[in-house]
Motif scaffolding. Structure first.
Motif, PDB file in Angstrom:
ATOM      1  N   VAL A 177      -1.287   2.347  -7.049  1.00 21.79           N
ATOM      2  CA  VAL A 177      -1.377   2.578  -5.606  1.00 21.79           C
ATOM      3  C   VAL A 177       0.023   2.736  -5.041  1.00 21.79           C
ATOM      4  CG1 VAL A 177      -2.244   1.678  -3.457  1.00 21.79           C
ATOM      5  CG2 VAL A 177      -3.440   1.175  -5.564  1.00 21.79           C
ATOM      6  N   CYS A 213       1.321   5.752  -3.091  1.00 19.11           N
ATOM      7  CA  CYS A 213       1.810   5.493  -1.733  1.00 19.11           C
ATOM      8  C   CYS A 213       3.203   6.070  -1.566  1.00 19.11           C
ATOM      9  CB  CYS A 213       1.849   3.985  -1.493  1.00 19.11           C
ATOM     10  SG  CYS A 213       0.360   3.415  -0.710  1.00 19.11           S
ATOM     11  N   ARG A 237      -3.734   1.166   0.602  1.00 17.91           N
ATOM     12  CA  ARG A 237      -4.340   0.444  -0.518  1.00 17.91           C
ATOM     13  C   ARG A 237      -5.862   0.395  -0.368  1.00 17.91           C
ATOM     14  NH1 ARG A 237      -5.660  -4.420  -0.599  1.00 17.91           N
ATOM     15  NH2 ARG A 237      -4.328  -5.062   1.099  1.00 17.91           N
ATOM     16  N   MET A 283      -2.275  -2.447  -8.277  1.00 14.90           N
ATOM     17  CA  MET A 283      -1.567  -1.834  -7.160  1.00 14.90           C
ATOM     18  C   MET A 283      -0.402  -0.999  -7.617  1.00 14.90           C
ATOM     19  SD  MET A 283      -1.089  -4.002  -3.923  1.00 14.90           S
ATOM     20  CE  MET A 283      -0.069  -2.807  -3.195  1.00 14.90           C
TER      21      MET A 283
END
Length: 161
Positions: free
Chosen positions: A106, A110, A90, A103
């Motif tokens: 992200v 990820c 992050r 996020m």
DNA sequence: AGAGTGATTGTTGTG
DNA sequence: CACAACAATCACTCT
């Protein structure tokens, strides 16, 4: 005592010379069919004003978040290896993509990278998660014990304080 | 202003 | 054996 040689050694040997260890961890990486959820975004409000979103049907959106403080004694689940990686990722992601908003993106990035990541890279987080799990297990054991003791208040013999 | 959502995978717990 | 729910985070959304 900030170092844990035994743990470190285990991890080190596992990432360098001990395929057996890796094989063991590989078990954790069990093949799971990735089921994609089709989640509709509520942001359509910009365009379609006729419909917004079903509010009452919680069943359609099963996401109950009852914050039970009563069970606050219960050890919350420790973050998984993925979460630890997320924490690191992050930061970098935001650094490389300062324009990134939330996020969610992200997390997607990820997840993608997490899959392409080498096991050796992931094992690091796995190790951390494993350790955390041990603490969680211990906490849970104590929690259960404590709860039992609490439920067993029938004794009421708290002569100790 | 505050609470809730959404997205990611992993781990644990229960049936 | 298999499913379900929850774990952290943070911009965005709604009331």
């Amino acid at each position: 005592m900030t170092k844990k040689p035994s743990k470190m050694k285990d991890f080190f040997s596992a990432s360098t010379e001990n395929p057996l260890k890796i094989a063991e961890k590989e078990k954790l990486l069990k093949p799971k069919s990735t089921e994609k959820k089709m989640t509709m975004r509520t942001r359509q409000s910009t365009k379609s004003a006729e419909i917004t979103k079903p509010m009452s049907p919680k069943e359609l959106k099963p996401k109950p978040k009852p914050k039970k403080k009563e069970d606050s004694k219960m050890p919350k689940k420790p973050p998984t290896a993925f979460f630890y990686f997320l924490e690191d990722f992050r930061k970098e992601y935001q650094k490389q993509n300062p324009d990134v908003k939330s996020m969610r993106d992200v997390g997607k990035a990820c997840g993608e990278k997490w899959k392409i990541m080498s096991y050796e890279d992931k094992v690091q987080y796995y190790d951390i998660a494993t350790e955390k799990r041990a603490a969680f297990d211990d906490a849970m054991t104590e929690y259960k014990k404590r709860k039992e003791n609490d439920e067993d208040q029938g004794s009421g013999d708290n002569y100790e304080m």
